[in-house]
Design an enzyme around this catalytic site. Structure first.
Site, PDB file in Angstrom:
ATOM      1  N   ASP A 127      -3.480  -5.214   9.522  1.00  0.00           N
ATOM      2  CA  ASP A 127      -3.156  -5.884  10.784  1.00  0.00           C
ATOM      3  C   ASP A 127      -4.370  -6.641  11.350  1.00  0.00           C
ATOM      4  O   ASP A 127      -4.858  -6.342  12.440  1.00  0.00           O
ATOM      5  CB  ASP A 127      -2.652  -4.842  11.791  1.00  0.00           C
ATOM      6  CG  ASP A 127      -1.757  -5.449  12.856  1.00  0.00           C
ATOM      7  OD1 ASP A 127      -1.546  -6.672  12.818  1.00  0.00           O
ATOM      8  OD2 ASP A 127      -1.281  -4.699  13.725  1.00  0.00           O
TER       9      ASP A 127
ATOM     10  N   ILE B 245       0.859  -1.183   0.000  1.00  0.00           N
ATOM     11  CA  ILE B 245       0.000   0.000   0.000  1.00  0.00           C
ATOM     12  C   ILE B 245       0.896   1.234   0.000  1.00  0.00           C
ATOM     13  O   ILE B 245       1.559   1.529   1.004  1.00  0.00           O
ATOM     14  CB  ILE B 245      -0.939   0.025   1.240  1.00  0.00           C
ATOM     15  CG1 ILE B 245      -1.762  -1.275   1.318  1.00  0.00           C
ATOM     16  CG2 ILE B 245      -1.855   1.252   1.210  1.00  0.00           C
ATOM     17  CD1 ILE B 245      -2.726  -1.517   0.162  1.00  0.00           C
TER      18      ILE B 245
ATOM     19  N   ASP C 258      -8.320  -4.800  16.964  1.00  0.00           N
ATOM     20  CA  ASP C 258      -7.223  -3.893  17.317  1.00  0.00           C
ATOM     21  C   ASP C 258      -7.291  -2.665  16.415  1.00  0.00           C
ATOM     22  O   ASP C 258      -6.288  -2.192  15.893  1.00  0.00           O
ATOM     23  CB  ASP C 258      -5.873  -4.609  17.178  1.00  0.00           C
ATOM     24  CG  ASP C 258      -4.714  -3.826  17.780  1.00  0.00           C
ATOM     25  OD1 ASP C 258      -4.963  -2.916  18.596  1.00  0.00           O
ATOM     26  OD2 ASP C 258      -3.558  -4.108  17.423  1.00  0.00           O
TER      27      ASP C 258
HETATM   28  N1  ATP Z   1       0.528  -3.720   2.971  1.00  0.00           N
HETATM   29  C1  ATP Z   1       1.293  -2.765   3.475  1.00  0.00           C
HETATM   30  N2  ATP Z   1       1.799  -1.797   2.678  1.00  0.00           N
HETATM   31  C2  ATP Z   1       2.578  -0.819   3.198  1.00  0.00           C
HETATM   32  N3  ATP Z   1       2.927  -0.730   4.503  1.00  0.00           N
HETATM   33  C3  ATP Z   1       2.463  -1.665   5.338  1.00  0.00           C
HETATM   34  C4  ATP Z   1       1.623  -2.727   4.881  1.00  0.00           C
HETATM   35  N4  ATP Z   1       1.321  -3.515   5.941  1.00  0.00           N
HETATM   36  C5  ATP Z   1       1.932  -2.975   6.995  1.00  0.00           C
HETATM   37  N5  ATP Z   1       2.619  -1.863   6.666  1.00  0.00           N
HETATM   38  C6  ATP Z   1       3.432  -1.033   7.565  1.00  0.00           C
HETATM   39  O1  ATP Z   1       3.949  -1.843   8.598  1.00  0.00           O
HETATM   40  C7  ATP Z   1       3.463  -1.422   9.875  1.00  0.00           C
HETATM   41  C8  ATP Z   1       3.187  -2.634  10.759  1.00  0.00           C
HETATM   42  O2  ATP Z   1       2.231  -3.480  10.138  1.00  0.00           O
HETATM   43  P1  ATP Z   1       1.173  -4.270  11.010  1.00  0.00           P
HETATM   44  O3  ATP Z   1       0.343  -3.316  11.768  1.00  0.00           O
HETATM   45  O4  ATP Z   1       0.474  -5.212  10.083  1.00  0.00           O
HETATM   46  O5  ATP Z   1       2.128  -5.096  11.958  1.00  0.00           O
HETATM   47  P2  ATP Z   1       2.014  -5.276  13.546  1.00  0.00           P
HETATM   48  O6  ATP Z   1       1.335  -6.567  13.760  1.00  0.00           O
HETATM   49  O7  ATP Z   1       1.419  -4.053  14.161  1.00  0.00           O
HETATM   50  O8  ATP Z   1       3.428  -5.437  14.032  1.00  0.00           O
HETATM   51  P3  ATP Z   1       3.778  -5.371  15.583  1.00  0.00           P
HETATM   52  O9  ATP Z   1       2.560  -5.845  16.355  1.00  0.00           O
HETATM   53  O10 ATP Z   1       4.917  -6.259  15.698  1.00  0.00           O
HETATM   54  O11 ATP Z   1       4.077  -3.917  15.839  1.00  0.00           O
HETATM   55  C9  ATP Z   1       2.250  -0.586   9.558  1.00  0.00           C
HETATM   56  O12 ATP Z   1       2.015   0.374  10.536  1.00  0.00           O
HETATM   57  C10 ATP Z   1       2.601   0.041   8.239  1.00  0.00           C
HETATM   58  O13 ATP Z   1       3.405   1.181   8.433  1.00  0.00           O
HETATM   59 MG    MG Z   2      -0.169  -2.883  13.714  1.00  0.00          MG
END
Ligand code: ATP
Ligand code: MG
Length: 257
Positions: free
Chosen positions: A210, A150, A193
Site C-alpha cells: 500500500d 503475497i 501510512d
Molecule cells: N500483493 C498482495 N497479495 C496478497 N494480498 C494483498 C496484496 N496487496 C494487498 N492485499 C490485501 O488487500 C488488502 C488491501 O490492500 P491495500 O492496503 O494495498 O489497499 P488499500 O489502499 O488499503 O485499500 P483501501 O484504502 O481502499 O482500504 C491488504 O490488507 C491485503 O489483505
Molecule cells: Mg491498506
C-alpha cells in the site's frame, strides 16, 4: 476473428462465469467496481497476458478492491482496482502535489486516480529495486495495478499483521526495521501510512504494501510523515510486547534529512 478480440471475449466470459458463481455480497462489489472503463482496462491487460481470469476478492477497502488474478501458467497475481466513485481526491491531490515526479495540475478525477496508480507502481518499482520486501510490480494501467500475489504455499493470501500478529514480535520487529531502513535510505521514500494494516505477515516475514501515498525524501512533507510512521510503529509494537521507542528507531534508520 482477430485472436486478441477472441481472447478478450474469452476473458470476458470467464470473468462473468466466475462472477455468476459468487454470492450476493460479492456480486454487489463486482457491479460496483466493474464499470465500463475498468472492464476495458482489464480486457486490455488480459490481452497483454498479465491476467487470464479474475478469481475472487481478497479485500474490499474504502477506495480499492484487491482481487486474485490467475495467469495462463496458473500463477497468481494480485489485482488492485481503484474505484473511481469512492476515491479521496483531496488526499490524492495533496500527496501528488509535493512530488517532483508528478506534475498534476488537473482537476479531472479520473486523471488524478490514474496518476495515483502510476505513483503506486513507480514507488513499488523503486522499492523492489532497492531490495525492500514489497510485492513485485508487474504493470499498471488506468485504475488497475497488477502486482505479485503475497501468499503461502497453499495460495492463501498473507494476512496483515493486524489480523495475524507475529509469533515472535521481537524478531519480526527487527526484520521490519531492516526493511524500514532500506525503504528510507536505499529507495529514498517515506511510506506515509505505515501500520500493521499495511504490513503483511508472510510466514513470519514482513512484506510492506500500500505505497500509493509514499513520498520521495525531497518532498517537504516527508519528515513529518516519517515521524508519524515511526510513532505508529512504536505504539503498535509496544502493544505486541516489544520494548522500543521513537529515538531508537529514528537513530537506526538515520534518515539524514
Ligand atoms: N500483493 C498482495 N497479495 C496478497 N494480498 C494483498 C496484496 N496487496 C494487498 N492485499 C490485501 O488487500 C488488502 C488491501 O490492500 P491495500 O492496503 O494495498 O489497499 P488499500 O489502499 O488499503 O485499500 P483501501 O484504502 O481502499 O482500504 C491488504 O490488507 C491485503 O489483505
Ligand atoms: Mg491498506
Amino acid at each position: 476473428m482477430d485472436s486478441k478480440i477472441a481472447k478478450a471475449d474469452a476473458a470476458h466470459e470467464k470473468l462473468h462465469s466466475r462472477k455468476r458463481k459468487k454470492d450476493s455480497s460479492e456480486r454487489k462489489v463486482g457491479n460496483e467496481i466493474f464499470d465500463k472503463i475498468t472492464l476495458e482496462t482489464l480486457y486490455k491487460l488480459a490481452n497483454q497476458g498479465f491476467i487470464d481470469v479474475l478469481n475472487g476478492a481478497i479485500s474490499t477497502g474504502k477506495e480499492a478492491n484487491v482481487l486474485t488474478g490467475i495467469r495462463d501458467d496458473e500463477s497468481f497475481v494480485a489485482v488492485k482496482i481503484y474505484r473511481i466513485a469512492t476515491s479521496d481526491f483531496k488526499k490524492m491531490d495533496y500527496y501528488l502535489k509535493g512530488d517532483p515526479r508528478f506534475n498534476v495540475k488537473t482537476k479531472n478525477k479520473r486523471k488524478i486516480i490514474y496518476s495515483w496508480v502510476t505513483k503506486e507502481f513507480k514507488n513499488l518499482t523503486r522499492l523492489y529495486d532497492a531490495g525492500v520486501t514489497v510485492p513485485k510490480p508487474f504493470t499498471s494501467s488506468n485504475n488497475v495495478l497488477i502486482i505479485e500475489f503475497i501468499g503461502d504455499e497453499d495460495r492463501n493470501p498473507a494476512q496483515p499483521v493486524k489480523n495475524q500478529p507475529p509469533k515472535n514480535p521481537d524478531e519480526f520487529f527487527n526484520k521490519l526495521l531492516v526493511q524500514l531502513k532500506l525503504f528510507v535510505r536505499e529507495a529514498k521514500l517515506v511510506h506515509g501510512d505505515l501500520s500493521n494494516y499495511n504490513i503483511l505477515n508472510l510466514n513470519e516475514e514482513p512484506v510492506i504494501i500500500d505505497v500509493s501515498q509514499s513520498v520521495v525524501l525531497d518532498n517537504p512533507i516527508s519528515k513529518e510523515l516519517l515521524e508519524r510512521d515511526i510513532n505508529t510503529l512504536v505504539r503498535e509494537y509496544t502493544k505486541l510486547g516489544v520494548e522500543t521507542n521513537f529515538k531508537e528507531i529514528w537513530e537506526y534508520v538515520d534518515p539524514k534529512f
